[in-house]
Write an enzyme that holds these catalytic residues in place. Sequence first.
Site, PDB file in Angstrom:
ATOM      1  CG  ASP A 387      -1.992   1.026   1.194  1.00  0.00           C
ATOM      2  OD1 ASP A 387      -2.305   1.512   0.092  1.00  0.00           O
ATOM      3  OD2 ASP A 387      -2.517   1.383   2.271  1.00  0.00           O
ATOM      4  CD  GLU A 390      -0.302   5.428  -4.008  1.00  0.00           C
ATOM      5  OE1 GLU A 390       0.104   5.755  -2.884  1.00  0.00           O
ATOM      6  OE2 GLU A 390      -0.951   4.406  -4.230  1.00  0.00           O
ATOM      7  CG  ASP A 458      -8.201   4.664   0.373  1.00  0.00           C
ATOM      8  OD1 ASP A 458      -8.070   3.423   0.386  1.00  0.00           O
ATOM      9  OD2 ASP A 458      -7.395   5.440   0.929  1.00  0.00           O
TER      10      ASP A 458
HETATM   11  C1  GLC Z   1      -4.843   3.302   2.751  1.00  0.00           C
HETATM   12  C2  GLC Z   1      -5.322   2.097   1.951  1.00  0.00           C
HETATM   13  C3  GLC Z   1      -6.402   1.382   2.730  1.00  0.00           C
HETATM   14  C4  GLC Z   1      -5.860   0.988   4.097  1.00  0.00           C
HETATM   15  C5  GLC Z   1      -5.350   2.213   4.846  1.00  0.00           C
HETATM   16  C6  GLC Z   1      -4.669   1.838   6.160  1.00  0.00           C
HETATM   17  O1  GLC Z   1      -5.846   4.246   2.844  1.00  0.00           O
HETATM   18  O2  GLC Z   1      -5.766   2.453   0.675  1.00  0.00           O
HETATM   19  O3  GLC Z   1      -6.846   0.260   2.010  1.00  0.00           O
HETATM   20  O4  GLC Z   1      -6.848   0.361   4.841  1.00  0.00           O
HETATM   21  O5  GLC Z   1      -4.423   2.896   4.047  1.00  0.00           O
HETATM   22  O6  GLC Z   1      -3.597   0.999   5.950  1.00  0.00           O
END
Ligand code: GLC
Length: 754
Positions: A387, A390, A458
């Site tokens: 995650d 980017e 998200d």
């Molecule tokens: C980001 C991710 C989401 C995750 C959050 C906490 O917003 O896109 O899926 O739950 O981080 O890790």
Amino acid sequence: MNLEIAGNVQGFKQQDGILTIKTAEAEARVYIYSPTIIRVSISKNFNPDDPSFAVIRQPLADFDFDESSANIDITTPALKLSIQKSPLRFNFFTAAGSLLSEDDARFGTNWQGERVICYRRLFEGERFIGLGEKTGNLDRRSATYVNWNTDAPNHTPESDPLYKTFPFFIGLHSGLTYGLFLDNTHKSYFDFGASTDEETSWFGADGGDLNYYFFGAQGVAKIIEDYTWLAGRMEMPPLWSLGYQQCRWSYMSADEVLNIAQTFRKKQIPADVMYCDIDYMDDFKIFTWNKKTFPKPKQMLDKLKAMDFRLVTIVDPGIKVEEGYKEYDEGIEQDYFAKYPDGENYTGYVWPGRCHFPDFFRGEVREWWGAAFTALTQPGVEGFWNDMNEPAAWGQNIPWIVKFGDKFMPEVRNAYGMQMARATYDGTRKIMGNKRPFVLTRAAYSGTQRYSAVWTGDNTGTDAHMLLGQRLVNSLGITGMSFIGVDIGGFSGNPTPELMVRWNSLGAYTPMFRNHAIQGSKMREPWEWGKNNEQIIKKDIEQRYKLLPYLYSSFYQSTQTGLPVSRTLAIEHSFDGNVFDERFQNEFMFGDAMLVAPVESTKLTEDVYLPRGSWYRLSSDKFYEGEQIVNVQAPLTDLPVFIKAGGIIPMQSVVQSTNEKGDGILQVHVWNGREANSFIYYEDDGVSYDYEQGVYYKRVISFNPIEKSLSLSSVEGSSKSRFMQLKFVLHGFDGVKLQEEIIENKSGEIEVKL
Ligand code: GLC
């Protein structure tokens, strides 16, 4: 600001398979990769290494060309590139001479500063599809897009850019198809005639070369096949990752994770995967476990395994600045972090507070990162969720002077997430021995399918986001990504129970089926929506499990041809205007045979467009002729799903997880039709790489309406089927009775007469 135009050809030569053309201002290079793929790269200053994160193929050796006073013409069996000399222009034709795409005669390619743009002619009625994870309509005509991988919480159905970069589109006009892939990781731009009086479309980037691959195959599926030949295809996913996945930010303790898993088993709602979001870590330090709340990870994983659950844990790139933390100390000692030009490590804020960021563009850093996964694999984690890559840092504006490898941030930002996924995949594949890791990433660049699945980030719990999510999945499928999920129910906000139910029913037909939600939101598990809704949700999840033989074979197809599991109707019906109608643009084929029409949760009937062919409603076997709009019932218990006449769908009995064998009967469902059809059925052990050594089970299932027969070819591959028996289930064959017959699933040819 100067405008530099590519200018007139002054000379050219051919060497080592490259035709090099010189003008006063620039140089252009032309390569042939296959009869349908020609590469053109135009630059003021070529990088001799010619690197690409996406392309895994080499060009062919020298090729023939014809020179006249006006042009240099290159002809392959499928394509003709006519290079106009004065001024330099690149114009593509089919071998038979139909114009596919050409430079705007007035402007061609030029630079303003380092920004390079290619202006192209816009054809009357030309449509555009592709670019991967982009909002807006299926047809991208009159829209404009930027690629700049972005952490986009709270994005809307109009926001751009989002998390990923796939600079590949397909143009459709005059009954012709072509594709164009701009392989450039700088911030890039695609404009499909948004503001040019219907004359010009354009694409380009803030720096680097105008380096594109032109695809001239006729047919969108063939172009996708060529693009994924060039940039790679996914490998077989672990079977368990196709089961239902339950996620949340966060299940806060091992007890909570186990509790949720147990509840699935107790309620007999099938599921395969639990997730740990960031709170499993000690202070958000990657590759650690919270000693209080997850004191014995191995014990938790053993218990999950005993219940036939797998675990996926999140990893973010940000490494907390804290002496004594292994990854921080090692990263500092070995100099593995992204830097300012003065050599200082770049620091940004993410969940753990002050962080450094691994420089995934360096091989030794990727190896180090990959090896660190033992902290997760040793206790038994098999899935790795990448995650914030980017990369994200609070403020969302990493300074442009930060260096990754020998490049500044803006030059390679769009490939950072892909390189993280690559490091994760390579590392975990190595340490897990012969087991398939499951890797999931939020940021991506073309070619990421070789390493990882993706999800669309998200989203929000609204009907508009559910429909947007489907368009994103359908569009990502055009660009080589087949294994895709969206947060079912919406990440932010709280969906209504109706939306949750509806979205879950669509989730059953989403390549990756994951329920996920933001912290602080209402709990999302299937039993949180009332008894009645729980039963509907359970039925839809059961449907997913029944479809596993079909789904696994559809993924096999993605590994072989690059065709995605979820396919916009524009792939097969590229010149049928109804497919692009805003009312119908979210419809898709799920594999070869199923058409799914997403419906908002507030509507209980819906207009559905059925394209060419004839169709049966899955839930009733009701027959419909194609090429018409039909108004159908769409209660929350019955998402409109249609089967193409002649469709072949292998199914199995309901199981609680992909580990269970079920009743051992493969049900081959066939829907009557006028045309012969076949389906490539594929199985393997679902967990290992033995299939690479021929340990798989593959056969062609055929339906022949003229000979009135159903047949299975003899088995290819050295594996046994998990199904000992076989049953044909017929739909729409009046008077033919085979339904009850269960036969031995023998490996030689099987044929039954209808
Ligand atoms: C980001 C991710 C989401 C995750 C959050 C906490 O917003 O896109 O899926 O739950 O981080 O890790």
